[in-house]
Design an enzyme around this catalytic site. Structure first.
Site, PDB file in Angstrom:
ATOM      1  N   ASN A  16     -29.830 -13.478  16.220  1.00  0.00           N
ATOM      2  CA  ASN A  16     -29.377 -12.115  16.009  1.00  0.00           C
ATOM      3  C   ASN A  16     -28.262 -11.773  16.981  1.00  0.00           C
ATOM      4  O   ASN A  16     -28.064 -12.450  17.977  1.00  0.00           O
ATOM      5  CB  ASN A  16     -30.575 -11.177  16.228  1.00  0.00           C
ATOM      6  CG  ASN A  16     -30.365  -9.821  15.633  1.00  0.00           C
ATOM      7  OD1 ASN A  16     -29.358  -9.557  14.999  1.00  0.00           O
ATOM      8  ND2 ASN A  16     -31.334  -8.952  15.824  1.00  0.00           N
ATOM      9  N   HIS A  17     -27.520 -10.707  16.698  1.00  0.00           N
ATOM     10  CA  HIS A  17     -26.447 -10.251  17.594  1.00  0.00           C
ATOM     11  C   HIS A  17     -27.091  -9.594  18.811  1.00  0.00           C
ATOM     12  O   HIS A  17     -27.179  -8.378  18.931  1.00  0.00           O
ATOM     13  CB  HIS A  17     -25.541  -9.260  16.856  1.00  0.00           C
ATOM     14  CG  HIS A  17     -24.333  -8.882  17.647  1.00  0.00           C
ATOM     15  ND1 HIS A  17     -24.281  -7.771  18.438  1.00  0.00           N
ATOM     16  CD2 HIS A  17     -23.150  -9.495  17.776  1.00  0.00           C
ATOM     17  CE1 HIS A  17     -23.106  -7.703  19.021  1.00  0.00           C
ATOM     18  NE2 HIS A  17     -22.394  -8.730  18.627  1.00  0.00           N
ATOM     19  N   SER A  18     -27.568 -10.458  19.716  1.00  0.00           N
ATOM     20  CA  SER A  18     -28.273  -9.970  20.901  1.00  0.00           C
ATOM     21  C   SER A  18     -28.356 -11.116  21.895  1.00  0.00           C
ATOM     22  O   SER A  18     -27.737 -12.161  21.719  1.00  0.00           O
ATOM     23  CB  SER A  18     -29.690  -9.519  20.512  1.00  0.00           C
ATOM     24  OG  SER A  18     -30.462 -10.642  20.136  1.00  0.00           O
TER      25      SER A  18
END
Length: 100
Positions: A16-18
């Site tokens: 994920n964008h994390s």
């Protein structure tokens, strides 16, 4: 490497964008010194690739927010535009893009 980002290709970003995302350079190539080279071979620093590079990718969203003093939404919007372009026009035969 001192080259433009569009000279690096076949990189996959998993997750994920994390802080859980992970850059996979197993198949990554770069146009380096006028020839196609495996990124790992061009960088020649496994420790940097496995540690600092991964951390930089994982914290990029926060770095954008800190630098711009704004949301990283424009960065995400740009990525969406790039993905739509790739869907519409395709990629070169030996290249791919990472979308998730």
């Amino acid at each position: 490497l001192g080259i433009p980002s569009n000279d690096v290709y076949n990189v996959t970003i998993w997750g994920n964008h994390s802080s859980t995302q992970y850059p996979d350079i197993c198949h990554a190539k770069a146009m380096f010194n006028g020839k196609e080279t495996a990124v790992k071979e061009a960088v020649k620093d496994d420790d940097w690739l496995k540690n600092e590079f991964v951390k930089t990718v994982q914290t990029r969203g926060g770095a954008v927010i800190k630098a711009r003093k704004l949301s990283s939404a424009m960065s995400a919007a740009k990525a969406i535009c790039d993905h739509v372009k790739s869907w519409w026009f395709g990629t070169q035969t030996d290249r791919w893009v990472s979308m998730g």
